[in-house]
Scaffold this motif. Structure first.
Motif, PDB file in Angstrom:
ATOM      1  N   SER A 184       0.906  -1.076  -0.009  1.00 39.12           N
ATOM      2  CA  SER A 184       0.018  -0.134  -0.084  1.00 39.12           C
ATOM      3  C   SER A 184       0.687   1.132   0.077  1.00 39.12           C
ATOM      4  CB  SER A 184      -0.925  -0.101   1.084  1.00 39.12           C
ATOM      5  OG  SER A 184      -0.185  -0.088   2.443  1.00 39.12           O
ATOM      6  N   CYS A 185       2.031   1.427   0.812  1.00 39.65           N
ATOM      7  CA  CYS A 185       2.982   2.340   0.549  1.00 39.65           C
ATOM      8  C   CYS A 185       3.351   2.648  -0.669  1.00 39.65           C
ATOM      9  CB  CYS A 185       4.010   2.174   1.686  1.00 39.65           C
ATOM     10  SG  CYS A 185       3.409   2.057   3.276  1.00 39.65           S
ATOM     11  N   LEU A 186       3.786   1.605  -1.456  1.00 43.69           N
ATOM     12  CA  LEU A 186       4.585   1.814  -2.902  1.00 43.69           C
ATOM     13  C   LEU A 186       3.176   2.161  -3.672  1.00 43.69           C
ATOM     14  CD1 LEU A 186       6.562  -1.481  -2.899  1.00 43.69           C
ATOM     15  CD2 LEU A 186       7.435   0.807  -2.689  1.00 43.69           C
ATOM     16  N   LEU A 187       1.957   1.722  -3.400  1.00 43.46           N
ATOM     17  CA  LEU A 187       1.034   2.153  -4.449  1.00 43.46           C
ATOM     18  C   LEU A 187       0.774   3.553  -4.186  1.00 43.46           C
ATOM     19  CD1 LEU A 187      -1.435   1.526  -6.223  1.00 43.46           C
ATOM     20  CD2 LEU A 187      -2.840   0.980  -4.362  1.00 43.46           C
ATOM     21  N   VAL A 188       0.517   4.057  -3.068  1.00 43.96           N
ATOM     22  CA  VAL A 188       0.361   5.571  -2.711  1.00 43.96           C
ATOM     23  C   VAL A 188       1.235   6.306  -3.163  1.00 43.96           C
ATOM     24  CG1 VAL A 188       0.183   7.100  -1.110  1.00 43.96           C
ATOM     25  CG2 VAL A 188      -1.286   4.984  -0.687  1.00 43.96           C
ATOM     26  N   SER A 189       2.620   5.883  -3.176  1.00 42.41           N
ATOM     27  CA  SER A 189       3.868   6.778  -3.673  1.00 42.41           C
ATOM     28  C   SER A 189       3.766   6.776  -5.227  1.00 42.41           C
ATOM     29  CB  SER A 189       5.154   6.073  -3.086  1.00 42.41           C
ATOM     30  OG  SER A 189       5.298   5.974  -1.899  1.00 42.41           O
ATOM     31  N   MET A 280      -5.733   7.278   4.301  1.00 46.02           N
ATOM     32  CA  MET A 280      -5.259   8.708   4.630  1.00 46.02           C
ATOM     33  C   MET A 280      -4.148   8.892   3.499  1.00 46.02           C
ATOM     34  SD  MET A 280      -6.576   9.919   7.409  1.00 46.02           S
ATOM     35  CE  MET A 280      -5.079  10.917   8.005  1.00 46.02           C
ATOM     36  N   GLY A 281      -3.437   7.894   2.962  1.00 43.49           N
ATOM     37  CA  GLY A 281      -2.454   8.216   1.775  1.00 43.49           C
ATOM     38  C   GLY A 281      -3.212   8.735   0.640  1.00 43.49           C
ATOM     39  N   LEU A 282      -4.225   8.256   0.309  1.00 41.69           N
ATOM     40  CA  LEU A 282      -5.077   8.684  -0.825  1.00 41.69           C
ATOM     41  C   LEU A 282      -5.285  10.101  -0.621  1.00 41.69           C
ATOM     42  CD1 LEU A 282      -6.979   5.447  -1.918  1.00 41.69           C
ATOM     43  CD2 LEU A 282      -4.734   6.376  -2.945  1.00 41.69           C
ATOM     44  N   ALA A 283      -5.990  10.465   0.331  1.00 45.73           N
ATOM     45  CA  ALA A 283      -6.205  11.797   1.143  1.00 45.73           C
ATOM     46  C   ALA A 283      -5.086  12.870   0.902  1.00 45.73           C
ATOM     47  CB  ALA A 283      -6.834  11.773   2.441  1.00 45.73           C
ATOM     48  N   TYR A 284      -3.941  12.179   1.271  1.00 45.08           N
ATOM     49  CA  TYR A 284      -2.750  12.961   1.317  1.00 45.08           C
ATOM     50  C   TYR A 284      -2.361  13.328  -0.221  1.00 45.08           C
ATOM     51  CZ  TYR A 284       2.074  14.328   1.103  1.00 45.08           C
ATOM     52  OH  TYR A 284       3.410  14.737   1.034  1.00 45.08           O
ATOM     53  N   ILE A 285      -2.587  12.562  -1.137  1.00 42.74           N
ATOM     54  CA  ILE A 285      -2.550  12.779  -2.539  1.00 42.74           C
ATOM     55  C   ILE A 285      -3.076  14.341  -3.077  1.00 42.74           C
ATOM     56  CG2 ILE A 285      -2.772  12.035  -4.947  1.00 42.74           C
ATOM     57  CD1 ILE A 285      -2.105   9.142  -3.620  1.00 42.74           C
ATOM     58  N   VAL A 286      -4.566  14.116  -2.610  1.00 46.77           N
ATOM     59  CA  VAL A 286      -5.107  15.250  -3.122  1.00 46.77           C
ATOM     60  C   VAL A 286      -4.830  16.571  -2.203  1.00 46.77           C
ATOM     61  CG1 VAL A 286      -7.697  16.088  -3.113  1.00 46.77           C
ATOM     62  CG2 VAL A 286      -6.927  13.744  -3.670  1.00 46.77           C
ATOM     63  N   SER A 287      -4.833  16.592  -0.928  1.00 46.25           N
ATOM     64  CA  SER A 287      -4.700  17.570   0.111  1.00 46.25           C
ATOM     65  C   SER A 287      -3.176  18.285  -0.344  1.00 46.25           C
ATOM     66  CB  SER A 287      -4.881  17.231   1.413  1.00 46.25           C
ATOM     67  OG  SER A 287      -3.905  16.112   1.824  1.00 46.25           O
ATOM     68  N   VAL A 288      -2.069  17.362  -0.271  1.00 46.59           N
ATOM     69  CA  VAL A 288      -0.653  18.080  -0.618  1.00 46.59           C
ATOM     70  C   VAL A 288      -0.957  19.152  -1.818  1.00 46.59           C
ATOM     71  CG1 VAL A 288       0.093  16.624  -2.359  1.00 46.59           C
ATOM     72  CG2 VAL A 288       1.590  17.693  -0.746  1.00 46.59           C
ATOM     73  N   ILE A 289      -1.671  18.976  -2.802  1.00 46.53           N
ATOM     74  CA  ILE A 289      -1.764  19.939  -3.887  1.00 46.53           C
ATOM     75  C   ILE A 289      -2.383  21.221  -3.599  1.00 46.53           C
ATOM     76  CG2 ILE A 289      -2.477  20.389  -6.012  1.00 46.53           C
ATOM     77  CD1 ILE A 289      -2.750  17.218  -6.680  1.00 46.53           C
ATOM     78  N   SER A 290      -3.401  21.242  -2.574  1.00 48.64           N
ATOM     79  CA  SER A 290      -4.183  22.174  -2.171  1.00 48.64           C
ATOM     80  C   SER A 290      -3.113  23.030  -1.125  1.00 48.64           C
ATOM     81  CB  SER A 290      -5.580  21.751  -1.188  1.00 48.64           C
ATOM     82  OG  SER A 290      -5.847  22.975  -0.583  1.00 48.64           O
ATOM     83  N   ILE A 291      -2.392  22.154  -0.088  1.00 52.05           N
ATOM     84  CA  ILE A 291      -1.269  22.880   0.732  1.00 52.05           C
ATOM     85  C   ILE A 291      -0.256  23.636   0.030  1.00 52.05           C
ATOM     86  CG2 ILE A 291       0.420  22.252   2.182  1.00 52.05           C
ATOM     87  CD1 ILE A 291      -1.375  19.899   3.217  1.00 52.05           C
ATOM     88  N   PHE A 292       0.099  23.056  -1.018  1.00 52.09           N
ATOM     89  CA  PHE A 292       1.017  23.815  -1.965  1.00 52.09           C
ATOM     90  C   PHE A 292       0.537  24.873  -2.719  1.00 52.09           C
ATOM     91  CE2 PHE A 292       3.329  24.569  -5.917  1.00 52.09           C
ATOM     92  CZ  PHE A 292       4.528  24.606  -5.612  1.00 52.09           C
ATOM     93  N   ASP A 293      -0.600  24.865  -3.228  1.00 56.13           N
ATOM     94  CA  ASP A 293      -1.233  25.925  -3.657  1.00 56.13           C
ATOM     95  C   ASP A 293      -1.496  27.115  -2.770  1.00 56.13           C
ATOM     96  OD1 ASP A 293      -2.522  27.690  -5.657  1.00 56.13           O
ATOM     97  OD2 ASP A 293      -4.654  27.018  -4.624  1.00 56.13           O
ATOM     98  N   GLU A 294      -2.117  26.768  -1.564  1.00 49.69           N
ATOM     99  CA  GLU A 294      -2.121  27.707  -0.252  1.00 49.69           C
ATOM    100  C   GLU A 294      -0.936  28.551   0.053  1.00 49.69           C
ATOM    101  OE1 GLU A 294      -4.293  27.741   4.188  1.00 49.69           O
ATOM    102  OE2 GLU A 294      -4.397  26.139   2.890  1.00 49.69           O
ATOM    103  N   TYR A 295       0.402  27.735   0.050  1.00 51.05           N
ATOM    104  CA  TYR A 295       1.491  28.164   0.495  1.00 51.05           C
ATOM    105  C   TYR A 295       2.058  29.299  -0.584  1.00 51.05           C
ATOM    106  CZ  TYR A 295       6.727  28.374   1.266  1.00 51.05           C
ATOM    107  OH  TYR A 295       7.872  28.822   1.385  1.00 51.05           O
ATOM    108  N   THR A 296       1.819  29.031  -1.844  1.00 53.90           N
ATOM    109  CA  THR A 296       2.553  29.974  -2.830  1.00 53.90           C
ATOM    110  C   THR A 296       1.353  30.996  -2.745  1.00 53.90           C
ATOM    111  OG1 THR A 296       0.827  28.883  -4.510  1.00 53.90           O
ATOM    112  CG2 THR A 296       3.214  28.118  -4.216  1.00 53.90           C
ATOM    113  N   ASN A 297       0.030  30.817  -2.532  1.00 51.96           N
ATOM    114  CA  ASN A 297      -0.539  32.201  -2.263  1.00 51.96           C
ATOM    115  C   ASN A 297      -0.281  33.093  -1.482  1.00 51.96           C
ATOM    116  OD1 ASN A 297      -2.306  31.359  -4.657  1.00 51.96           O
ATOM    117  ND2 ASN A 297      -4.087  30.398  -3.140  1.00 51.96           N
ATOM    118  N   ASP A 298       0.063  32.497  -0.343  1.00 48.25           N
ATOM    119  CA  ASP A 298       0.643  33.127   0.926  1.00 48.25           C
ATOM    120  C   ASP A 298       2.053  33.724   0.587  1.00 48.25           C
ATOM    121  OD1 ASP A 298      -1.598  32.619   2.382  1.00 48.25           O
ATOM    122  OD2 ASP A 298      -0.664  30.980   3.294  1.00 48.25           O
ATOM    123  N   LEU A 299       2.966  33.227  -0.402  1.00 44.10           N
ATOM    124  CA  LEU A 299       4.184  33.620  -0.460  1.00 44.10           C
ATOM    125  C   LEU A 299       3.946  34.797  -1.433  1.00 44.10           C
ATOM    126  CD1 LEU A 299       7.011  33.110   0.076  1.00 44.10           C
ATOM    127  CD2 LEU A 299       7.080  31.649  -2.009  1.00 44.10           C
TER     128      LEU A 299
END
Length: 312
Positions: A184-189, A280-299
């Motif tokens: 499952s770790c390899l699949l999510v990665s 949780m790993g699948l949710a991370y795949i989606v949420s990390v894009i949003s986190i990156f977008d939010e970080y760049t907006n703040d920057l």
């Protein structure tokens, strides 16, 4: 009327410094064209020779330390022994590519910056230093980079690997992974690499025009108003240089976002193992894009938050 009183002197300061800046820029470019290829060849050939010559020793010693270490559990050790050939085989071409890019960048930028530094307030005989600075110093700096890289390959790398072979302190458990969680770790990665790398790259590309315009706006504002880093007269020539090189900084930021997206994607496997949950790993795949977008907006001082979904 007060606005004109403040604007006209600032405009005259900008116009009067422009020919001076263009002359320094032309001189710096000439030196970069002459010295840059020499520095690039030194860095590329030197680092490439070192990494190719040391690669067999690095390969053997890495496997030896992984086999010998007690800090890794059996499952993790077997997994590393299987996958280690991939990064070890990719290491020489990546180092060679990186050395080429670093050599080109350093060989061009170092003489250019040295030319502008030669007109600083504390520099004696500015005319001589405008022509001399950035020539021998750039070549010497390129040699220093090769020497430092050689020291790392000959000494530091083996020292780091020796630390891996040290005994596990009493009470500490070896680092290990559960074999049942490994698929499952390899699949999510893998899914994260497929999804996150292009999406994060697209977000970075969409934000780069904002970074370019906002950066230029701030630099021009500081230059004309003589504020921020351009408050001192000696720093004024660097304003033009910063404006000229700002697109390179934007390109570097996009490249950094692309490279970091691989790390962010691979971390999804760590999330699965730590949380013991594939969801949780699948949710991370989606949420990390949003986190990156939010970080760049703040920057970039854009609208807070992100329109992208924050969870699956």
């Amino acid at each position: 009327m007060n606005i004109l009183k403040g604007f006209l002197p600032a405009l005259w300061s900008f116009v009067s410094f422009l020919p001076f800046f263009l002359l320094l820029l032309a001189l710096g470019i000439v030196k970069a064209v002459l010295i840059g290829p020499v520095a690039s060849v030194i860095i590329f050939v030197g680092n490439s020779s070192v990494i190719i010559g040391m690669w067999p020793a690095h390969f053997i010693w890495t496997y030896y330390c992984v086999i010998k270490t007690k800090r890794l559990g059996l499952a993790l050790k077997l997994f590393l022994l299987v996958v280690l050939p991939v990064p070890l085989l990719l290491l020489p071409p990546l180092i060679m590519l990186g050395s080429l890019l670093v050599g080109i960048g350093y060989g061009f930028i170092a003489p250019l910056i040295a030319t502008f530094e030669a007109v600083g307030e504390n520099v004696v005989n500015k005319f001589y230093h405008c022509f001399a600075d950035g020539c021998a110093g750039t070549v010497k700096g390129a040699c220093t980079l090769v020497v430092d890289f050689t020291d790392f390959c000959f000494y530091s790398y083996f020292s780091y690997m020796d630390d891996l072979c040290e005994k596990v302190p009493v009470g500490d458990k070896p680092m290990d992974v559960k074999l049942t969680k490994l698929p499952s770790c390899l699949l999510v990665s893998l899914l994260a690499i497929i999804v996150d790398v292009p999406m994060i790259s697209i977000v970075a590309l969409c934000k780069c025009p904002f970074m370019l315009v906002k950066g230029w706006h701030r630099l021009f504002q500081d230059l004309i108003g003589r504020e921020g880093p351009f408050l001192e007269t000696a720093c004024v020539p660097f304003a033009g240089l910063a404006i000229m090189l700002w697109p390179l900084a934007v390109i570097g930021a996009v490249i950094a976002a692309f490279l970091s997206s691989f790390i962010l994607g691979l971390y999804g496997g760590v999330v699965v193992h730590q949380e013991k949950s594939l969801c949780m790993g699948l949710a991370y795949i989606v949420s990390v894009i949003s986190i990156f977008d939010e970080y760049t907006n703040d920057l970039l001082y854009l609208k807070e938050g992100s329109f992208l979904p924050s969870q699956a």
